[in-house]
Each structure stands twice: as structure tokens, then as C-alpha cells.
Design an enzyme around this catalytic site. Structure first.
Site: not given
Ligand code: NAD
Ligand code: WQD
Length: 339
Positions: A31, A35, A80, A124, A126, A148, A152, A197-198, A292
Site C-alpha cells: 500500500d 488514501n 484493492f 464495482s 458502477t 472511474y 474498473k 462523497n458517499n 448529476p
Molecule cells: P480505500 O481508498 O479506503 O482503499 C484503497 C487503498 O489502496 C488505500 O489504502 C490506498 O492507500 C491504496 N492505494 C491506492 N492507490 C494505490 C497505489 N497506486 N499503490 C498502492 N496502494 C494504493 O478504498 P476502499 O473503499 O477500501 O476500496 C477498495 C477497492 O474497492 C477500490 O479498488 C475501490 O475502487 C473498490 N470499490 C470500493 C467501493 C466503495 O464504495 N468503497 C465500491 C466498489 C468498489
Molecule cells: C447513495 C445515495 C445519493 C450523498 C458510489 C459510487 C459507486 C460505488 C459506491 C465505488 C444516492 C444519495 C449521497 C449525500 C445523498 N463506489 N446521497 N446525499 O452514488 O450509489 O455509489 O459509491 O465503486 O461507484 O458511484 O453512493 O453513497 O454516493 O450515494 O442524498 O451527501 O445517497 O444521491 O441516492 P452511489 P453514494
């Protein structure tokens, strides 16, 4: 088994480490902490009473990655590491392609150099983009709507091609829906940098008083209460899905994409109400315009995970909110402040 875990210090990685270590696996985390915090790994060690190797490095650095993987002698990789902010990916697309796509190509090449043929990849939901039909099953067309999501989808394709060209290779592409919650101890959890963001971490920060109120992005969707509906999955259930997927890679060659969700949609207002039950007070919110790019409804078809992995989600929305609140209320500033 010896498991090489890229991005193991992150939110999902740290929770998965707890499960992998508790199951007796030998781990090397790779790692760059772009982040995440080393404190998360220290807490994983405390929680499991197990030690593991750590290489601080960047998956874009092919030689460092290969050296680490070959020296460790990995049997399997869990991948990850990646950048995940949808908005940022539109502003800095090349950063996302370099980090997520080139970094993953380096990982596969390093696996080849080490003779490692098993991988579980963090994809994801997504990748599906706009729903043609619901629930999303794994055969739904792949049409991501942002850079993004396109990274994926590209990495999924790359792993599929690699597995087809590599004798005995086995890959599982886990398509996560909306991971939320924290470990039941409250010692590890989601620690977003800056404004979340979430939805769930935003609600948590309003609950603890770090932010004044939640903006609900639209209440005029075609859902039960007009707010967006998503398939929230407890991060501990998600961690277990990785163990089941690793197990599967030992039984079957090839490449499978598998959804990881509960199969049930929860609206924004329903999640707020569940969080209020967990924290014991109300969460201030206002209704603002739609964000959006948001879809009205997203939830998973879960049959393939059950059939191939023997896995299904066990934890409900109250467990998601209770664990999130325990983490947030005992670590108000995340890992920035040691509880
Ligand atoms: P996170 O940012 O908490 O974890 C990602 C980790 O990867 C971090 O520790 C970061 O330091 C490390 N990292 C990033 N770029 C790197 C690089 N170039 N080299 C080495 N390490 C690196 O995110 P998370 O929520 O734990 O997500 C993990 C994985 O799951 C990601 O690939 C993300 O796209 C995917 N994912 C997350 C979600 C979500 O909502 N959290 C949903 C779907 C998919
Ligand atoms: C959930 C719901 C928003 C924030 C995202 C990525 C997706 C995946 C998971 C990585 C929606 C609403 C949100 C806020 C709100 N990540 N909302 N106020 O958009 O489903 O998915 O995270 O792979 O790729 O797009 O998740 O948690 O942002 O939103 O009302 O401040 O909450 O409109 O309906 P999303 P989210």
C-alpha cells in the site's frame, strides 16, 4: 495460504485483513497510504493478535511491486489498491487510468513473474451504468458513465484476457454494491479524507457533529419515498465474500464476475432513519437538487454469489448503522485521533 493484498490499509482492505488473518492466512500488504493510514494496520494487528508483512509501495512502480510479490511468494492476490472518487475521476482521468489500469497491469505481470495464478479483484456495480433491468445481474450490459467506472470495466477485461491466456489461472471479479459499516469492535472503519462523497460517512459525520446537516440529493425519484434507493452491504459481509472468492479460486479455473450485495434496496430516508435509531438522536437534513449522474435505484441479483461462492449477506441495516456509529463516536476524527 500466502496472500498478497494490495490496498490492504484501506477501508475494505483492513476489514478483509481481519478475516484473512483470523482464518490463519499469511499476509503481505502492499500500500502507498495515498488514501489510508498505517494506524489502520496497527489496529488490525491488535484485533487479530497476528502479525503480517507490509511493503510501502505504489502499484505503478512495476519493479517494486514485482520484487515484493516474488519475495513474498504469493499463492493468491487480493487487489484493492485503486482510486475510487467518481467526481475526481472526471477531473483527473489520466490519474485514474494510470493508477487503476496501469497499476493492475503491473500487478498481473508481477503475478506472472512470481507464478501466482489466483486473484480476487475489487470491481464495482458502477460498471453497469444505467439500469436496463433490475435487479442488476452479472449479464447486464457493461456501460459505465464515468472515468472511474471505465477503469474498473477495463481492468475486468484485462483480468479476463490474462486468465484466458494463463494456464490454471483463476480470477474472481467482485462487483461491490454500496459498502458501509465498520468492524463490530469500532476499532477500524471508513475514514474519508475531506468532505465525504458517499452517503453513510456523511450521515455519520452529521451524527457526531462534524457537519451541520445532510443534503439529500433529490426526493422526486420514482421510489417508495422519492429518495434514491441503493443496495448497502455491510463491510464485514463483504470481507467474508473475499474469503469465499479466494476459496473458489482454488476450486475453479477461469474468470467470473460476481455481484456482492444484499439484493435489497434501501432509500436515503430509510438509511437516515436507521442511523437515528443507532445513534439515538435525529439527523438534520435538507432536500437539495438531484446529484448529476445519480440513478434512482440500484440493487444486486445475488444468486450467482450464492451458487458459486456459497456466500450471502447476513447483516442488516441496523447492524450497518450501529457499527458505523460505534466507529464514528469513538474515533470522531477517524485515524487522525487515536481513541
Ligand atoms: P480505500 O481508498 O479506503 O482503499 C484503497 C487503498 O489502496 C488505500 O489504502 C490506498 O492507500 C491504496 N492505494 C491506492 N492507490 C494505490 C497505489 N497506486 N499503490 C498502492 N496502494 C494504493 O478504498 P476502499 O473503499 O477500501 O476500496 C477498495 C477497492 O474497492 C477500490 O479498488 C475501490 O475502487 C473498490 N470499490 C470500493 C467501493 C466503495 O464504495 N468503497 C465500491 C466498489 C468498489
Ligand atoms: C447513495 C445515495 C445519493 C450523498 C458510489 C459510487 C459507486 C460505488 C459506491 C465505488 C444516492 C444519495 C449521497 C449525500 C445523498 N463506489 N446521497 N446525499 O452514488 O450509489 O455509489 O459509491 O465503486 O461507484 O458511484 O453512493 O453513497 O454516493 O450515494 O442524498 O451527501 O445517497 O444521491 O441516492 P452511489 P453514494
Amino acid at each position: 495460504m500466502k496472500i498478497f493484498v494490495t490496498g490492504g490499509a484501506g477501508y475494505i482492505g483492513s476489514h478483509t485483513l481481519v478475516r484473512l488473518l483470523s482464518a490463519g492466512h499469511e499476509i503481505c500488504v502492499f500500500d502507498n497510504f495515498s488514501n489510508s493510514s498505517p494506524e489502520a494496520l496497527a489496529r488490525v494487528k491488535q484485533l487479530t493478535n497476528r502479525d503480517f508483512a507490509l511493503v510501502e509501495g505504489d502499484i505503478r512502480d512495476a519493479s517494486a511491486l514485482t520484487r515484493a510479490l516474488v519475495e513474498f511468494g504469493a499463492d493468491a492476490a487480493v487487489h484493492f489498491a485503486g482510486l475510487k472518487a467518481v467526481g475526481e475521476s472526471s477531473e483527473k482521468p489520466l490519474l485514474y487510468y494510470e493508477n487503476n489500469v496501469s497499476g493492475s497491469a503491473h500487478l498481473l505481470a508481477a503475478m506472472d513473474a512470481a507464478g501466482c495464478r489466483r486473484i480476487v479483484f475489487s470491481s464495482s456495480a458502477t460498471v453497469y451504468g444505467e439500469a436496463q433491468c433490475l435487479p442488476f445481474d452479472e449479464d447486464h450490459p457493461i456501460a459505465p458513465t464515468n472515468p472511474y467506472g471505465r477503469t474498473k470495466a477495463m481492468v475486468e477485461g484485462m483480468i479476463r484476457d490474462w486468465s484466458a491466456a494463463t494456464p490454471d489461472a483463476s480470477a474472481v471479479l467482485l462487483r461491490y454494491f454500496n459498502p458501509v459499516g465498520a468492524h463490530e469492535s469500532g476499532r477500524i472503519g471508513e475514514d474519508p479524507q475531506g468532505i465525504p462523497n458517499n452517503l453513510m460517512p456523511y450521515i455519520a459525520q452529521v451524527a457526531i457533529g462534524r457537519r451541520e446537516r445532510l443534503s439529500i440529493f433529490g426526493d422526486d425519484y420514482d421510489t417508495r419515498d422519492g429518495t434514491g434507493e441503493r443496495d448497502y452491504i455491510h463491510v464485514v459481509d463483504l470481507a467474508d465474500a473475499h474469503l469465499a472468492a479466494l476459496d473458489y479460486t482454488g476450486r475453479a479455473a477461469g474468470c467470473e464476475a460476481i455481484n456482492v450485495g444484499t439484493g435489497k434496496g434501501i432509500t436515503v430516508k430509510e438509511l437516515v432513519a436507521a442511523y437515528e435509531r443507532a445513534c439515538g438522536h435525529s439527523i438534520a437534513y435538507e432536500i437539495t437538487p438531484r446529484r448529476p449522474g445519480d440513478v434512482a435505484i440500484s440493487f444486486a441479483a445475488t444468486g450467482k454469489a450464492r451458487e458459486l461462492l456459497g456466500w450471502e449477506a447476513a447483516l442488516n441495516v441496523d447492524a450497518m448503522c450501529a457499527s458505523s456509529w460505534l466507529w464514528q463516536s469513538t474515533n470522531a476524527e477517524g485515524y487522525g485521533e487515536t481513541a
